[in-house]
Design an enzyme around this catalytic site. Structure first.
Site, PDB file in Angstrom:
ATOM      1  N   SER A  72      12.242  52.851  52.262  1.00 29.48           N
ATOM      2  CA  SER A  72      11.263  53.866  51.859  1.00 29.48           C
ATOM      3  C   SER A  72       9.846  53.334  52.039  1.00 29.48           C
ATOM      4  O   SER A  72       8.885  54.092  51.925  1.00 29.48           O
ATOM      5  CB  SER A  72      11.503  54.294  50.408  1.00 29.48           C
ATOM      6  OG  SER A  72      11.579  53.162  49.564  1.00 29.48           O
ATOM      7  N   ASP A  77      16.411  45.883  52.181  1.00 31.14           N
ATOM      8  CA  ASP A  77      17.069  47.112  52.649  1.00 31.14           C
ATOM      9  C   ASP A  77      17.165  47.092  54.177  1.00 31.14           C
ATOM     10  O   ASP A  77      16.155  46.951  54.865  1.00 31.14           O
ATOM     11  CB  ASP A  77      16.202  48.306  52.200  1.00 31.14           C
ATOM     12  CG  ASP A  77      17.012  49.570  52.016  1.00 31.14           C
ATOM     13  OD1 ASP A  77      18.254  49.519  52.100  1.00 31.14           O
ATOM     14  OD2 ASP A  77      16.388  50.619  51.752  1.00 31.14           O
ATOM     15  N   LYS A  92      20.933  45.748  51.109  1.00 27.71           N
ATOM     16  CA  LYS A  92      21.498  47.078  50.869  1.00 27.71           C
ATOM     17  C   LYS A  92      21.674  47.779  52.208  1.00 27.71           C
ATOM     18  O   LYS A  92      20.847  47.609  53.102  1.00 27.71           O
ATOM     19  CB  LYS A  92      20.578  47.911  49.970  1.00 27.71           C
ATOM     20  CG  LYS A  92      21.104  49.333  49.709  1.00 27.71           C
ATOM     21  CD  LYS A  92      20.328  50.061  48.637  1.00 27.71           C
ATOM     22  CE  LYS A  92      19.085  50.743  49.124  1.00 27.71           C
ATOM     23  NZ  LYS A  92      19.298  51.757  50.179  1.00 27.71           N
ATOM     24  N   GLU A 113      23.267  51.710  53.929  1.00 26.66           N
ATOM     25  CA  GLU A 113      23.677  53.084  53.618  1.00 26.66           C
ATOM     26  C   GLU A 113      25.016  53.398  54.275  1.00 26.66           C
ATOM     27  O   GLU A 113      25.224  53.071  55.450  1.00 26.66           O
ATOM     28  CB  GLU A 113      22.613  54.069  54.113  1.00 26.66           C
ATOM     29  CG  GLU A 113      21.296  53.936  53.368  1.00 26.66           C
ATOM     30  CD  GLU A 113      20.272  54.992  53.748  1.00 26.66           C
ATOM     31  OE1 GLU A 113      20.610  55.948  54.476  1.00 26.66           O
ATOM     32  OE2 GLU A 113      19.119  54.849  53.298  1.00 26.66           O
ATOM     33  N   GLU A 149      22.971  58.511  45.462  1.00 31.50           N
ATOM     34  CA  GLU A 149      21.760  59.339  45.526  1.00 31.50           C
ATOM     35  C   GLU A 149      22.121  60.816  45.620  1.00 31.50           C
ATOM     36  O   GLU A 149      22.955  61.201  46.446  1.00 31.50           O
ATOM     37  CB  GLU A 149      20.908  58.912  46.741  1.00 31.50           C
ATOM     38  CG  GLU A 149      19.616  59.714  46.868  1.00 31.50           C
ATOM     39  CD  GLU A 149      18.580  59.073  47.780  1.00 31.50           C
ATOM     40  OE1 GLU A 149      18.754  57.918  48.215  1.00 31.50           O
ATOM     41  OE2 GLU A 149      17.563  59.750  48.050  1.00 31.50           O
TER      42      GLU A 149
END
Ligand code: KIV
Length: 304
Positions: free
Chosen positions: A86, A124, A154, A156, A222
């Site tokens: 982000s 990330d 991390k 996804e 999320e």
């Protein structure tokens, strides 16, 4: 806050965590974070989060992309700092998380790692840096650990990322998974949409079980309905971290610019604003501008 009160509140939060002493660092280097049976925990490790879950204690996570926020959030007692992709939207001015690169995230991650003394720092993995194969994922994750001193990474994805999670874990890299709405796949998912409603709830549970089975030490969920996230949290042994996933997760995460009011405009429903930093900064910048233009700054005391 008064430093004594701060120390006392930090001590109170920490004292409920596992205090099994850590051994001294085997190969020397700067002072190792020492803990004794009576001393508070010095550095958050992945096993502390699992122990907190077992005791029914919640933990908090925020994003951070720089030295000062890392120091402040660490001092506040936030257990995990995520140097999120982000940063793409919150540091680099992009409109999605897709364009940010490994080379852009590494220096931000390094700044955060070097600025904390207690928090667990998560690097990330950005879009395109791990999806192609477990080998690609491992090599990217290793850069975050070596070059940016991240404590873990991390990524996804759910069941489809199990091979990547297994490879990294086998190679000594702790992995936090991220399921439900995964922003790197927003074009596949058809935009910002809640995931796991109705008949698709099973998919969330299957993904959560798959990443746990593959070796993930925690999983972010999320934009998942609260009851689905609660069921996943109850079924998993590893901790769950919610963002728009209700209040039954083991931990919560927010992007700090959203939570503390630096970002303006329409915010996602799951965000709560705890401060209005944009107004504070705007007022300060205007006051400085006015004083420079009037000649009031610099005054005598600012002059050599
Ligand atoms: O990059 C990020 O900030 C994230 C959080 C929203 C979980 O992935």
């Amino acid at each position: 806050m008064d430093p004594l009160l701060r120390a006392a509140s930090h001590q109170k939060r920490s004292s409920t965590m596992s205090n099994a002493p850590e051994e001294a660092a085997p190969y020397g280097g700067p002072a190792a974070p020492a803990a004794s049976a009576s001393a508070p925990i010095k550095r958050i490790r992945t096993h502390h989060l699992r122990e907190m879950k077992q005791r029914g204690e919640r933990f908090s996570m925020l994003t951070s992309y720089d030295q000062y926020t890392a120091q402040i959030f660490d001092e506040a007692g936030i257990e995990i700092l995520l140097v999120g992709d982000s940063a793409s939207n919150n540091v680099f001015g992009n409109t999605t998380s897709l364009p940010v690169t490994v080379d852009e995230l590494l220096p931000l991650t390094r700044a955060v790692s070097r600025s904390v003394s207690r928090a667990l720092v998560v690097g990330d993995l950005p879009f395109g840096s791990y999806q192609a194969s477990p080998e690609q994922g491992y090599l990217t994750a290793a850069r975050f650990m070596k070059e940016a001193e991240a404590h873990c990474v991390k990524l996804e994805g759910g069941a489809e990322m199990a091979p990547q999670i297994e490879r990294m874990t086998r190679g000594g890299i702790p992995v936090m998974a991220h399921i439900g709405f995964t922003p790197q796949s927003e074009h596949t998912l058809g935009g910002y949409r809640v995931q796991g409603r109705g008949a698709t709830a099973d998919r969330i549970l299957r993904d959560a079980e798959a990443v746990q089975e593959a070796g993930a030490f925690a999983v972010v969920m999320e934009m998942v309905p609260g009851d689905v996230a609660a069921e996943v949290t109850a079924k998993l042994e590893i901790p769950t971290i919610g963002i728009g996933a209700g209040n039954q997760c083991d931990g919560q995460v927010l992007v700090w610019q959203d939570a503390f009011g630096l970002r303006t405009g329409r915010l996602p429903r799951f965000v709560k604003q705890y401060a209005d930093l944009r107004t504070t900064l705007l007022d300060a910048a205007r006051a400085y501008d006015t004083e420079v233009k009037s000649g009031a700054f610099p005054a005598e005391e600012h002059t050599f």
